[in-house]
Structure formats: structure tokens, C-alpha cells
Motif scaffolding. Structure first.
Motif, PDB file in Angstrom:
ATOM      1  N   GLU A 269      -4.361  22.210-128.061  1.00 41.34           N
ATOM      2  CA  GLU A 269      -4.574  21.899-129.478  1.00 41.34           C
ATOM      3  C   GLU A 269      -5.574  20.744-129.555  1.00 41.34           C
ATOM      4  O   GLU A 269      -5.465  19.778-128.807  1.00 41.34           O
ATOM      5  N   THR A 271      -7.249  17.356-130.713  1.00 44.42           N
ATOM      6  CA  THR A 271      -6.694  16.129-131.304  1.00 44.42           C
ATOM      7  C   THR A 271      -7.216  16.001-132.733  1.00 44.42           C
ATOM      8  O   THR A 271      -8.219  16.630-133.098  1.00 44.42           O
ATOM      9  N   GLY A 302     -12.497  14.036-124.690  1.00 41.94           N
ATOM     10  CA  GLY A 302     -12.647  15.464-124.974  1.00 41.94           C
ATOM     11  C   GLY A 302     -13.914  15.817-125.738  1.00 41.94           C
ATOM     12  O   GLY A 302     -13.895  16.661-126.635  1.00 41.94           O
ATOM     13  N   THR A 304     -16.483  17.357-124.410  1.00 47.88           N
ATOM     14  CA  THR A 304     -17.016  18.641-123.963  1.00 47.88           C
ATOM     15  C   THR A 304     -16.573  19.783-124.867  1.00 47.88           C
ATOM     16  O   THR A 304     -17.361  20.679-125.196  1.00 47.88           O
ATOM     17  N   MET A 305     -15.309  19.745-125.262  1.00 46.82           N
ATOM     18  CA  MET A 305     -14.801  20.827-126.114  1.00 46.82           C
ATOM     19  C   MET A 305     -15.512  20.825-127.465  1.00 46.82           C
ATOM     20  O   MET A 305     -15.829  21.888-128.015  1.00 46.82           O
ATOM     21  N   TYR A 341     -13.850  27.900-119.609  1.00 48.86           N
ATOM     22  CA  TYR A 341     -13.269  28.038-120.948  1.00 48.86           C
ATOM     23  C   TYR A 341     -13.594  29.395-121.549  1.00 48.86           C
ATOM     24  O   TYR A 341     -12.748  30.053-122.148  1.00 48.86           O
ATOM     25  N   PRO A 451      -3.112  13.802-125.987  1.00 51.83           N
ATOM     26  CA  PRO A 451      -1.768  13.254-125.746  1.00 51.83           C
ATOM     27  C   PRO A 451      -1.363  13.329-124.275  1.00 51.83           C
ATOM     28  O   PRO A 451      -1.900  14.122-123.511  1.00 51.83           O
ATOM     29  N   ASN A 555     -14.982  14.535-112.280  1.00 52.48           N
ATOM     30  CA  ASN A 555     -13.610  14.837-112.659  1.00 52.48           C
ATOM     31  C   ASN A 555     -12.778  15.305-111.470  1.00 52.48           C
ATOM     32  O   ASN A 555     -12.906  16.432-111.028  1.00 52.48           O
TER      33      ASN A 555
HETATM   34  P1  ADP Z   1     -15.225  13.314-122.047  1.00 51.82           P
HETATM   35  O1  ADP Z   1     -15.116  12.948-123.482  1.00 51.82           O
HETATM   36  O2  ADP Z   1     -15.078  12.129-121.152  1.00 51.82           O
HETATM   37  O3  ADP Z   1     -16.426  14.141-121.727  1.00 51.82           O
HETATM   38  P2  ADP Z   1     -13.837  15.707-121.355  1.00 51.82           P
HETATM   39  O4  ADP Z   1     -14.418  16.553-122.392  1.00 51.82           O
HETATM   40  O5  ADP Z   1     -14.325  15.846-119.960  1.00 51.82           O
HETATM   41  O6  ADP Z   1     -13.927  14.174-121.777  1.00 51.82           O
HETATM   42  O7  ADP Z   1     -12.274  15.892-121.403  1.00 51.82           O
HETATM   43  C1  ADP Z   1     -11.427  15.235-120.495  1.00 51.82           C
HETATM   44  C2  ADP Z   1     -10.236  16.121-120.173  1.00 51.82           C
HETATM   45  O8  ADP Z   1      -9.393  16.219-121.306  1.00 51.82           O
HETATM   46  C3  ADP Z   1     -10.635  17.517-119.783  1.00 51.82           C
HETATM   47  O9  ADP Z   1      -9.861  17.893-118.670  1.00 51.82           O
HETATM   48  C4  ADP Z   1     -10.274  18.346-121.016  1.00 51.82           C
HETATM   49  O10 ADP Z   1      -9.924  19.655-120.675  1.00 51.82           O
HETATM   50  C5  ADP Z   1      -9.102  17.592-121.586  1.00 51.82           C
HETATM   51  N1  ADP Z   1      -8.955  17.699-123.041  1.00 51.82           N
HETATM   52  C6  ADP Z   1      -9.944  17.648-123.960  1.00 51.82           C
HETATM   53  N2  ADP Z   1      -9.445  17.758-125.209  1.00 51.82           N
HETATM   54  C7  ADP Z   1      -8.115  17.882-125.082  1.00 51.82           C
HETATM   55  C8  ADP Z   1      -7.033  18.047-126.011  1.00 51.82           C
HETATM   56  N3  ADP Z   1      -7.232  18.070-127.325  1.00 51.82           N
HETATM   57  N4  ADP Z   1      -5.773  18.143-125.510  1.00 51.82           N
HETATM   58  C9  ADP Z   1      -5.574  18.100-124.182  1.00 51.82           C
HETATM   59  N5  ADP Z   1      -6.541  17.957-123.252  1.00 51.82           N
HETATM   60  C10 ADP Z   1      -7.788  17.850-123.685  1.00 51.82           C
END
Ligand code: ADP
Ligand code: MG
Length: 699
Positions: A269, A271, A302, A304-305, A341, A451, A555
């Protein structure tokens, strides 16, 4: 207006064409105005001779009168220095020289009374003054007892006999020349009243000839405000016109690529902060104007997402997207997470780095050109003109500070309209600075971590505590965890870097015979580096010794210990980045800052900040307060329309906010730039901008 201020400097008595050329080349002084805006960088208050026993922390330059009673050259090589004990009968202060030791050693005489000028500092509770200026007390006694201005000069100027003293005389003449000419103030009177600022001539006179130290703050504030106000006026004016005039591609649809993924394939989910940022971006994309947005989010928040979801929006609107990373390792990592993904979604992701060669490269380039590649991931090679997209609509730049303003501008040429740009950074930039340096970017912040993360525990150890470090690492490794050990890069001394790293490596091999140790550094070939990283990622090596190459983005969730050697050599922001390499799994993670036993108070405070907080924004603010903006300032300065002479980007950030507001009000009140009370102001802005262009044309 004020033609007298535009007078060429060569007409000032005793200057002439040769000195005028020198002043222009060394200090950018071309006109009377430039000369009068060349403010003193310090003042020596010759009206007060301080007693050593009365010195307290935080005092500016002070004047002391006394004798040298001991001197000694200590240390060797890089650490060699000259120390001397200086007393005035009320106390003792240690003087230190790191440069020109021999000369100073010869010059320092016993039984001789000196006037000493320097900035007192405390080191391990002891009072010391580094690189003081000394002069013969008897010879100095006929100097007037006033506030004496000191002006910056260059080595070349000194060689040609143009000293701070010469400049003081020239400034004096400039004042004589402008006397009797009514000069208009670049700041309109109503602004001066509103912000309680001194008139131009009064402040100018005070800065060059203060009667006493207490006259300075008001005059300084007036010119700091002026400088910051014009800076903000220029930035806001530019970004407003750009915003109004730059057409972008409207992304009006949220289609199946986005929705399928969002509803069926998201591994977690989002954040609240991630959701909010995506809403902000979607709103931007729908406007028809080009988006330029900075996404700040702490390490692991997060980002990247968010980037992936944006790319899917682009795909839904029949545009291509690309993601640029600063290094190959990171590009590969992004590529791996994206393909992971997206798994069986009908979206084609391709990787383009220097390591992709031959047939494979050709295929990628082909797919980019014919539009079959939807998302291209790579290093900055992506922006080279040889890479031609069928229809690029969205660009993500990860870790922006390595991509300059110019490189961003190159992207604009990649399609008939500029693609939308999302710049992501984990380097938290305090708000005021971001507003100034990225004046043309809107800012979004992910201020929430996913979380279930356990906060990383940070410990500060000194060399004397090394046994505790060894025990701590051993304990973690026995639990099946892994550890990083990072060494700082010493600028301009690559051999030393490698030696430190190899010594560290050998020590770890000896200390932990039961575990395997790997090593990565910048001098290795990409393939070797990659292999060493791979060994660590899959757990074949337990300890990884490295330079800061692992700083960004790497990572390895099983790594739970980050040891940073010589932590005092790193900026806090960098320590924070490094610390972010651990704490990525479910286990408690640790960051250990190793330093020398003897520390300056400043270093002690900096380490304490790291121990006390894991909030990147707090750390960035503290770092700037303690140390100044460092690297950031470099980046910042290069992005700014003109240099600051008197105001400081970080120290004066409160005044900057005020000046920004003032500038915004002015633009709102006078959009056509034709109000009579603003004419002097607009002309001044034009002049500032013109000067800058001239400089860059010369250099
Ligand atoms: P950064 O902002 O440092 O680039 P990343 O995108 O690499 O961070 O995300 C760090 C980790 O957190 C990754 O393993 C990702 O899959 C995980 N992650 C990202 N968003 C969430 C979320 N909403 N809930 C749980 N895990 C998450
Ligand atoms: Mg990242």
C-alpha cells in the motif's frame, strides 16, 4: 540615471588603464559603482585591545597585545604545524600555523611586543588562534584608533602593489567623486520604509567607514537585503514567465497501464505521502503546461515507486518515459526493480548504459526510436543527441545534484515540446535554499517512511573504543548479517586513499578470519566493481570495505551495520546518505561513526547531531548551521543568476525569505514593469544581469 556611478574606474585618480585592467580582471571592478560595492570583508577594531583572560567563544576578530614565549614545530608531512604560546600577562593563547611554517618560525621573535589580530577558537577546551596576523606594536602605534576596513585583494594584485590599503584609498576617492551628485536608491522608498532599511548612501558610507562596530549591522542588513531582493526578483520573474510561456504535453488519461498495475500488482500500500505526491504530479500533468518538479524524499522513502507510476501515466497517454540515474550500478538497480515490479505487464522497459553494447545496444536504440520501448532506464548517456525517442513525454532524474541546470535544459530538445521533468533527490535541501537554487522547480516532499522500519541506532566511537566496534561487528556477522566499512576520499590524494582502503581491508581480514571480506573502490573497472557488489548482495562476502561509491541507492537488505571511518571528514548530509544503506530489512541496524580520539568541539557537535536524529531535513539544517553549505553551496552558486557579495545563502536565509516575499509583492503590483517608483529598481536589475553576461563572455 546616475551616470556618475557608471564612470569607468580608470578615471579615478591614480588608477589609469593598467590598474583598471587589473581591478577588472581580479575583482570585476569596472565602474565607480563596482568599486563602491566592493565592501570590506572585515574590520579591525583598533579602538579596543582585548585581554586574553576576557576572550569568550564566538568573538569575531580581536586585537591582542603581547609576546611570544615559546614556539615549536610539531608533527610531520601533512600534519606538520608550527605552534607558539602568546601571552599578554592575563592569560595564554596557542597560535597555530599550518602553512608557511618556516617563514613564520623565522619571523617570530621572543622579547618583542606584537599587536596580534585573529579569531579566537577553542580546541579541546584550549584557546587557540590559527594563522593570526602579527605586527610590530611600536610601528603600529601611530595608526588611527578606529574601525579599519579590510578589502579582499588577490595575490596578483598584491604583487603589483595594490593592497587592501590601496583599495581603501580608491574607495575614498570614489566617495569624493560622487559627492554632490544626487544618487537614486535601487530600492524604492516604500520598500525601505516597510522593511526598515537604511538609504543607499548612508549605508554605503557606513560600510566603508564605520565609526564604531555597532554601526555595522544596520548598514550590512540594508545591502544584504538589496542583494537577496534582486536575486529573488530575477528568479521569480524568470520562473513566472517560463511557467506562463512553456507549453507542455497534457496527460489527460489515467488508463489501463496505471490502473491495472495500481489495483493488481502493487506489492504494498502506498504511504500517505506517496499518494499525495502522485496527486500533485497528476494535477500538474493535466494543466497543459510543462511540469518541472523536485521530489525530495529521504533515503528509503519510496521514490522509485512514485517514478514508476508516473512512467505508467506517460504510457497511458502514448508517451515514452525515461529514468536517469547518476551511475551504472544505480541504473541497473532501477532497471531490476522496474522489471521486477512490472513482471508480466505489457510495458517494455529497456536499459541503456555504457555497458550495453553491440547488437543489444542497437536493439534498444531501435526500440526507443520506433516507440516500442515504453520506459528507458539509464545513465546520463540517455540525454545524448544520438538517443532519439519517438515521443518522449516524461523524464525522471534520480539524485539531481549531479545533473546541472544545463543538462536539464538539454532534455527540452528531446521532443517538439519539452517533456515533463521530475527530479528526485534524497539530499534534503532546506526550503529556502531549494526555492532559490531551484527557483524554477515546484517542490514535493515525501515526509513519511513506509511502515515497519526500525530506526537505525547510531553510535559514535573513537579510536580508543575500537575493540567495542570489533565485538559489535562480530556479533552481527554471527547472527548472519552483513556490514559495510566506508573510508573517506581524500581529495587530490588517490594513492593515500587506496592505501587507507587496503590497510583497512587487511586489518579486517586479520581481525575476522572466520568471515569473507570484499572491497570496492572508484579505481576498479566497472565489471570488477559490479562483481564485488554482486558477491556482497548474494551474501558470499560478509564485510564490504569501500569508498563512498556505495553512497547512493545501493540496496542490500541483509546488511545491518554501517561503519564509517574518519567520520569527521564527511559532511553530515553524506553521513546520512551512507547510513541509509542499512536499515532496509526487518532487523535492528547500526551505524557506527569512528573518529580520532581528539576532536574539535565542532566535530563533537556534528557527530552528536547524527547520533540524535535520523531525520534528513533536521540534519541538513544542522549541517548548514554548523559547517556552512559546503558542496551544496557550490551547486547552488552555479545555479544562481548572480553571485552574492555580502549576503550568505544559508546564514541569511531568514532575510532571504523576507526578500523573496518583497520581490513577489513587487511583481504582483507591477506586472508590466512600468510603475514610476520602480524604474530605478528595474534598471538596476537589468544592469546586474548584463554584468553577469559580460563576465561569462570574458572568461
Ligand atoms: P528511495 O526513496 O530511497 O529511492 P526506494 O524507492 O528504493 O527508496 O524504496 C525503498 C524500499 O522501500 C524499497 O525496497 C521499496 O520496495 C520499499 N517501499 C517503497 N514504498 C513502500 C511502501 N509504501 N510500503 C512498503 N514498502 C515500500
Ligand atoms: Mg532511490
Amino acid at each position: 540615471m546616475d551616470p556618475i556611478l557608471q564612470t569607468d574606474i580608470k578615471y579615478v585618480k591614480s588608477v589609469g588603464p593598467l590598474r583598471a585592467k587589473l581591478l577588472g580582471e581580479e575583482l570585476n571592478i569596472f565602474t565607480l559603482r563596482d568599486l563602491l560595492y566592493h565592501f570590506p570583508y572585515k574590520y579591525i577594531d583598533r579602538s579596543v585591545i582585548h585581554s586574553i583572560s576576557n576572550l569568550v567563544e564566538g568573538m569575531p576578530y580581536v586585537l591582542l597585545k603581547g609576546q611570544v614565549v615559546a614556539k615549536n614545530v610539531e608533527g610531520s608531512g601533512r600534519r606538520e604545524r608550527l605552534t607558539a604560546l602568546f601571552t599578554d600577562g592575563t592569560g595564554m593563547v596557542e597560535l597555530v600555523w599550518f602553512n608557511s611554517l618556516r617563514m613564520w618560525d623565522k619571523r617570530l621573535l621572543y622579547n618583542h611586543t606584537y599587536l596580534l589580530l585573529g579569531k579566537p577558537a577553542w580546541f579541546n577546551g584550549r584557546l587557540n588562534i590559527a594563522h593570526p596576523e602579527l605586527e610590530d606594536a611600536d610601528a603600529a602605534s601611530d595608526q588611527p584608533l578606529t574601525m579599519q576596513p579590510h578589502y579582499h585583494t588577490s595575490e596578483r594584485m598584491k604583487k603589483q602593489g595594490v593592497t587592501s590599503h590601496t583599495l581603501a584609498e580608491l574607495v575614498q576617492r570614489a566617495f569624493e567623486m560622487v559627492q554632490g551628485h544626487p544618487l537614486s536608491d535601487p530600492l524604492p522608498e516604500y520598500l525601505r520604509t516597510r522593511y526598515n532599511l537604511q538609504p543607499f548612501m548612508q549605508a554605503l558610507h557606513t560600510l566603508h567607514h564605520p565609526g564604531q562596530a555597532t554601526d555595522l549591522p544596520d548598514a550590512t542588513r540594508r545591502f544584504k537585503f538589496e542583494e537577496l531582493f534582486f536575486l529573488q526578483l530575477d528568479i521569480l520573474r524568470y520562473s513566472q514567465s517560463r511557467r506562463q510561456n512553456t507549453q507542455g504535453f497534457p496527460f489527460l488519461r489515467v488508463g489501463n497501464h496505471f490502473l491495472d498495475f495500481y489495483h493488481h500488482s502493487m506489492p504494498f500500500e502506498l504511504t500517505g505521502a506517496q499518494k499525495r505526491v502522485i496527486r500533485e504530479i497528476r494535477a500538474d500533468l493535466a494543466t497543459g503546461r510543462q511540469m518541472n518538479r523536485l521530489l525530495q524524499g529521504d533515503v528509503g522513502s519510496g521514490k522509485t515507486m512514485v517514478a514508476l507510476l508516473c512512467c505508467l501515466l506517460a504510457t497511458d497517454n502514448n508517451f515514452q518515459a525515461c529514468i536517469m540515474a547518476p551511475t551504472e550500478i544505480l541504473a541497473e538497480q532501477h532497471y531490476a526493480s522496474l522489471t521486477g515490479y512490472l513482471n508480466d505487464h505489457p510495458v517494455r522497459v529497456a536499459l541503456l548504459t555504457g555497458a550495453v553494447k553491440g547488437k543489444q545496444r542497437k536493439a534498444v536504440m531501435q526500440g526507443v526510436a520506433d516507440g516500442s520501448v515504453n520506459i528507458l532506464v539509464g545513465t546520463h548517456a540517455l540525454i545524448e543527441p544520438t538517443v532519439s525517442f519517438l515521443n518522449l513525454g516524461f523524464v525522471v532524474i534520480d539524485e539531481q545534484h549531479r545533473f546541472g541546470v544545463k543538462q536539464r535544459a538539454m532534455l527540452w530538445q528531446k521532443n517538439v515540446r519539452p517533456p515533463h521533468i521530475l527530479v528526485m533527490t534524497a539530499t534534503p535541501i532546506p526550503r529556502t535554499l531549494a526555492m532559490t537554487v531551484y527557483g524554477d522547480l515546484d517542490v514535493s516532499v515525501i515526509d513519511e517512511l513506509p511502515p515497519g522500519r526500525k530506526p537505525i541506532q547510531t553510535l559514535h566511537y573513537r579510536q580508543a573504543d575500537r575493540h567495542k566496534l570489533v565485538e559489535g561487528i562480530r556479533h552481527q556477522l554471527r547472527e548472519g548479517r552483513q556490514a559495510y566499512v566506508v573510508y573517506p576520499l581524500i581529495k587530490e590524494n588517490e594513492k593515500q586513499n587506496l592505501r587507507d582502503l587496503e590497510t583497512g581491508y587487511n586489518q579486517l581480514v586479520d581481525t575476522f578470519p572466520e568471515f569473507r571480506v570484499g572491497m570496492v573502490h572508484g579505481k576498479m573497472k566497472p565489471a570488477e566493481k559490479e562483481a564485488a557488489m554482486q558477491q556482497f548482495k548474494c551474501g558470499n562476502t560478509h564485510l564490504l570495505v569501500s569508498t563512498t561509491v556505495i553512497e547512493v541507492g545501493v540496496n542490500v537488505p541483509n546488511a545491518s551495520v554501517m561503519v564509517i571511518e574518519n567520520a569527521e571528514r564527511f559532511g553530515l548530509a553524506q553521513l546520512h546518505q551512507l547510513r541509509g544503506r542499512v536499515g532496509r530489512g526487518a532487523d535492528q541496524s547500526y551505524c557506527i561513526l569512528m573518529t580520532e580520539n581528539r576532536l574539535s568541539d565542532l566535530t563533537r557537535r556534528r557527530m552528536q547531531v547524527m547520533v540524535d536524529t535520523t531525520d534528513g531535513f533536521v540534519i541538513a539544517e544542522e549541517d548548514m548551521k554548523l559547517r556552512g553549505p559546503g558542496d551544496l553551496e557550490g551547486t547552488a552558486q552555479s545555479g544562481m543568476p548572480f553571485d552574492l557579495k555580502i549576503a550568505h545563502l544559508v546564514k541569511d536565509r531568514e532575510l532571504m525569505e523576507v526578500a523573496r516575499q518583497a520581490a513577489a509583492d513587487v511583481l504582483l503590483a507591477d506586472p508590466a514593469e512600468n510603475l514610476p517608483q520602480h524604474q530605478t529598481m528595474w534598471q538596476h536589475l537589468q544592469r546586474l544581469k548584463k554584468t553577469r553576461i559580460n563576465f561569462s563572455a570574458i572568461s
